[in-house]
Design an enzyme around this catalytic site. Structure first.
Site, PDB file in Angstrom:
ATOM      1  N   SER A  56       0.858  -1.183   0.000  1.00 43.53           N
ATOM      2  CA  SER A  56       0.000   0.000   0.000  1.00 43.53           C
ATOM      3  C   SER A  56       0.897   1.237   0.000  1.00 43.53           C
ATOM      4  CB  SER A  56      -0.853  -0.001   1.276  1.00 43.53           C
ATOM      5  OG  SER A  56      -1.469   1.249   1.469  1.00 43.53           O
ATOM      6  N   TYR A  60      -2.362  -0.205  10.504  1.00 42.94           N
ATOM      7  CA  TYR A  60      -2.317  -0.632   9.095  1.00 42.94           C
ATOM      8  C   TYR A  60      -0.951  -0.271   8.496  1.00 42.94           C
ATOM      9  CZ  TYR A  60      -3.859  -1.019   4.173  1.00 42.94           C
ATOM     10  OH  TYR A  60      -3.980  -1.359   2.849  1.00 42.94           O
TER      11      TYR A  60
HETATM   12  N1  LIG Z   1      -8.723  -0.603  -1.296  1.00 48.42           N
HETATM   13  C1  LIG Z   1      -7.681   0.185  -1.038  1.00 48.42           C
HETATM   14  O1  LIG Z   1      -7.833   1.435  -0.877  1.00 48.42           O
HETATM   15  C2  LIG Z   1      -6.309  -0.385  -0.956  1.00 48.42           C
HETATM   16  C3  LIG Z   1      -5.213   0.504  -1.051  1.00 48.42           C
HETATM   17  C4  LIG Z   1      -3.938  -0.006  -0.931  1.00 48.42           C
HETATM   18  C5  LIG Z   1      -3.753  -1.359  -0.712  1.00 48.42           C
HETATM   19  N2  LIG Z   1      -4.828  -2.195  -0.632  1.00 48.42           N
HETATM   20  C6  LIG Z   1      -4.574  -3.611  -0.355  1.00 48.42           C
HETATM   21  O2  LIG Z   1      -5.126  -4.394  -1.392  1.00 48.42           O
HETATM   22  C7  LIG Z   1      -5.459  -5.687  -0.891  1.00 48.42           C
HETATM   23  C8  LIG Z   1      -6.868  -6.055  -1.319  1.00 48.42           C
HETATM   24  O3  LIG Z   1      -7.770  -5.161  -0.695  1.00 48.42           O
HETATM   25  P1  LIG Z   1      -9.167  -4.718  -1.358  1.00 48.42           P
HETATM   26  O4  LIG Z   1      -9.122  -3.251  -1.458  1.00 48.42           O
HETATM   27  O5  LIG Z   1      -9.472  -5.537  -2.543  1.00 48.42           O
HETATM   28  O6  LIG Z   1     -10.120  -5.056  -0.124  1.00 48.42           O
HETATM   29  P2  LIG Z   1     -11.434  -5.969  -0.010  1.00 48.42           P
HETATM   30  O7  LIG Z   1     -12.337  -5.716  -1.145  1.00 48.42           O
HETATM   31  O8  LIG Z   1     -11.914  -5.717   1.387  1.00 48.42           O
HETATM   32  O9  LIG Z   1     -10.835  -7.416  -0.116  1.00 48.42           O
HETATM   33  C9  LIG Z   1     -10.099  -7.997   0.929  1.00 48.42           C
HETATM   34  C10 LIG Z   1      -9.997  -9.471   0.658  1.00 48.42           C
HETATM   35  O10 LIG Z   1      -9.306 -10.078   1.773  1.00 48.42           O
HETATM   36  C11 LIG Z   1     -10.064 -11.207   2.196  1.00 48.42           C
HETATM   37  N3  LIG Z   1      -9.884 -11.453   3.635  1.00 48.42           N
HETATM   38  C12 LIG Z   1     -10.098 -10.582   4.641  1.00 48.42           C
HETATM   39  N4  LIG Z   1      -9.848 -11.184   5.821  1.00 48.42           N
HETATM   40  C13 LIG Z   1      -9.474 -12.456   5.535  1.00 48.42           C
HETATM   41  C14 LIG Z   1      -9.096 -13.571   6.326  1.00 48.42           C
HETATM   42  N5  LIG Z   1      -9.052 -13.493   7.672  1.00 48.42           N
HETATM   43  N6  LIG Z   1      -8.796 -14.730   5.711  1.00 48.42           N
HETATM   44  C15 LIG Z   1      -8.860 -14.830   4.362  1.00 48.42           C
HETATM   45  N7  LIG Z   1      -9.186 -13.812   3.551  1.00 48.42           N
HETATM   46  C16 LIG Z   1      -9.502 -12.638   4.143  1.00 48.42           C
HETATM   47  C17 LIG Z   1     -11.515 -10.831   1.888  1.00 48.42           C
HETATM   48  O11 LIG Z   1     -12.284 -11.987   1.685  1.00 48.42           O
HETATM   49  P3  LIG Z   1     -13.324 -12.611   2.730  1.00 48.42           P
HETATM   50  O12 LIG Z   1     -14.078 -11.493   3.345  1.00 48.42           O
HETATM   51  O13 LIG Z   1     -14.126 -13.543   1.876  1.00 48.42           O
HETATM   52  O14 LIG Z   1     -12.462 -13.344   3.687  1.00 48.42           O
HETATM   53  C18 LIG Z   1     -11.367 -10.115   0.549  1.00 48.42           C
HETATM   54  O15 LIG Z   1     -11.360 -11.037  -0.503  1.00 48.42           O
HETATM   55  C19 LIG Z   1      -5.262  -5.604   0.632  1.00 48.42           C
HETATM   56  O16 LIG Z   1      -4.026  -6.181   0.974  1.00 48.42           O
HETATM   57  C20 LIG Z   1      -5.229  -4.119   0.899  1.00 48.42           C
HETATM   58  O17 LIG Z   1      -4.498  -3.796   2.069  1.00 48.42           O
HETATM   59  C21 LIG Z   1      -6.097  -1.741  -0.770  1.00 48.42           C
END
Ligand SMILES: NC(=O)c1ccc[n+]([C@@H]2O[C@H](COP(=O)([O-])OP(=O)(O)OC[C@H]3O[C@@H](n4cnc5c(N)ncnc54)[C@H](OP(=O)(O)O)[C@@H]3O)[C@@H](O)[C@H]2O)c1
Length: 270
Positions: free
Chosen positions: A141, A154
Site C-alpha cells: 500500500s 495498518y
Molecule cells: N482498497 C484500497 O484502498 C487499498 C489501497 C492499498 C492497498 N490495498 C490492499 O489491497 C489488498 C486487497 O484489498 P481490497 O481493497 O481488494 O479489499 P477488499 O475488497 O476488502 O478485499 C479484501 C480481501 O481479503 C479477504 N480477507 C479478509 N480477511 C481475511 C481472512 N481473515 N482470511 C482470508 N481472507 C480474508 C476478503 O475476503 P473474505 O471477506 O471472503 O475473507 C477479501 O477477498 C489488501 O491487501 C489491501 O491492504 C487496498
C-alpha cells in the site's frame, strides 16, 4: 511469459482487487486457487474466472487460522501441476485513532497483513522452488511507505510487509523465484468505509477502480518485474519525498489532521 496452465494461488480473491486479478489471470488461462472466507463471494469469482477462460479451485479459509493455513498448504502440496505463483492479496484495515483501536483490531491488521503472508510463503516455498521462474507477489500500500494518521496499525503492517518483501527478495536473489511488492493507492473497494470515502473526497485524494490496479498487478506478475511498483501519482512522489525529506510530509499531513480526526472519530461508533 505465458501463464497457460500455470498454477497461481490468490488470497483475498472473493472481492475487490483480488477478484479483478483472478479474472485477468484467468483470461491468460492460468489455473487458479482462490482463497477467502466468504463462500458465496468466492463462488462468484470462480464463475467469473471460468467465464474468462481459466480454471479455478476455491478454498474457503480464514488466513488467521493455523488449521486453515495448513489446509491450504496440504491442498497445494497435493497438486500434480505444482505451484508456480502466490499472490498475498488478502488484507484488512481499521481507520481509527490508535486510542480507539481494540486489541482485536490491532492483532487482525498485523496478523492478516503481515504475519499470514510470511507464514504462507515459508510453508509454500519448497513448492515454489521446484518451478522455473516462480512468482511471489505481496500486496502492499502507499501506507507501507507513508505513516498516515488514523492508520497507525495498518501502516505498521504494510511497512513491515514492504521490509519483509525486500529482505526476502535479497535472500532469494540466488534462486529463480521473483519476489515482488505492489503498492496501490486508495482503491474503490469495500475495504474503505463510508467515512474513508468521505475523507478522501474532502481531501481530494483520488481512488482507483480495482480493475485498473489489477491490470498493473497482472503486468508486473507476468513480466516478473520491476520488483517494486508504487502505483498512482502524486502518491509515489510523496512516498519518495517521505524517505528523503519527511518534514515536508509532516507539514502537509498536519494540515490534513483536523479532517482526518473528524472522520476517524466518526468511524469510532460505526
Ligand atoms: N482498497 C484500497 O484502498 C487499498 C489501497 C492499498 C492497498 N490495498 C490492499 O489491497 C489488498 C486487497 O484489498 P481490497 O481493497 O481488494 O479489499 P477488499 O475488497 O476488502 O478485499 C479484501 C480481501 O481479503 C479477504 N480477507 C479478509 N480477511 C481475511 C481472512 N481473515 N482470511 C482470508 N481472507 C480474508 C476478503 O475476503 P473474505 O471477506 O471472503 O475473507 C477479501 O477477498 C489488501 O491487501 C489491501 O491492504 C487496498
Amino acid at each position: 511469459m505465458n501463464l497457460q496452465g500455470k498454477t497461481i494461488l490468490i488470497t483475498g480473491a472473493s472481492g475487490g482487487i483480488g477478484r479483478e486479478i483472478a479474472v485477468r489471470l484467468a483470461r491468460q488461462h492460468a489455473r487458479l486457487i482462490l482463497v477467502g472466507r466468504d463462500p458465496v463471494a468466492l463462488q462468484e469469482t470462480q464463475t467469473d474466472a471460468s467465464a474468462a477462460g481459466g480454471s479455478a479451485d476455491m478454498l474457503v479459509a480464514d488466513l488467521l487460522s493455523q488449521e486453515d493455513r495448513a489446509r491450504i498448504v496440504d491442498f497445494c502440496t497435493g497438486l500434480e501441476s505444482g505451484l508456480w505463483g502466490l499472490i498475498n492479496n488478502a488484507g484488512c484495515n481499521h481507520f481509527a485513532l490508535l486510542q480507539d483501536q481494540s486489541d482485536a483490531m490491532l492483532q487482525n491488521q498485523i496478523n492478516l497483513n503481515l504475519l499470514a503472508p510470511m507464514l504462507l510463503i515459508r510453508a509454500l516455498l519448497p513448492l515454489l522452488q521446484k518451478e522455473q521462474g516462480a512468482r511471489i507477489l505481496n500486496m502492499g500500500s502507499t501506507f507501507g511507505s507513508i505513516g498516515y494518521p488514523g492508520y497507525s496499525a495498518y501502516c505498521a503492517s504494510k511497512f513491515g510487509l514492504r521490509g519483509f518483501t525486500e529482505a526476502l527478495r535479497r535472500e532469494l536473489s540466488d534462486s529463480d523465484i521473483r519476489v515482488l511488492y505492489f503498492a496501490p493507492r486508495a482503491t474503490a473497494t469495500k475495504l474503505n468505509s463510508e467515512n474513508v470515502i468521505a475523507l478522501n473526497k474532502e481531501l481530494g485524494n483520488a481512488m482507483d477502480l480495482p480493475d485498473i490496479v489489477a491490470a498493473q498487478v497482472e503486468k508486473m506478475f507476468v513480466s516478473g518485474g520491476p520488483h517494486q511498483v508504487f502505483w498512482g501519482w502524486p502518491e509515489k512522489l510523496f512516498a519518495r519525498i517521505n524517505q528523503c525529506i519527511p518534514m515536508l510530509v509532516d507539514n502537509a499531513l498536519q494540515k490534513q489532521l483536523p479532517a482526518i480526526k473528524k472522520y476517524a472519530t466518526l468511524s469510532k461508533g460505526a
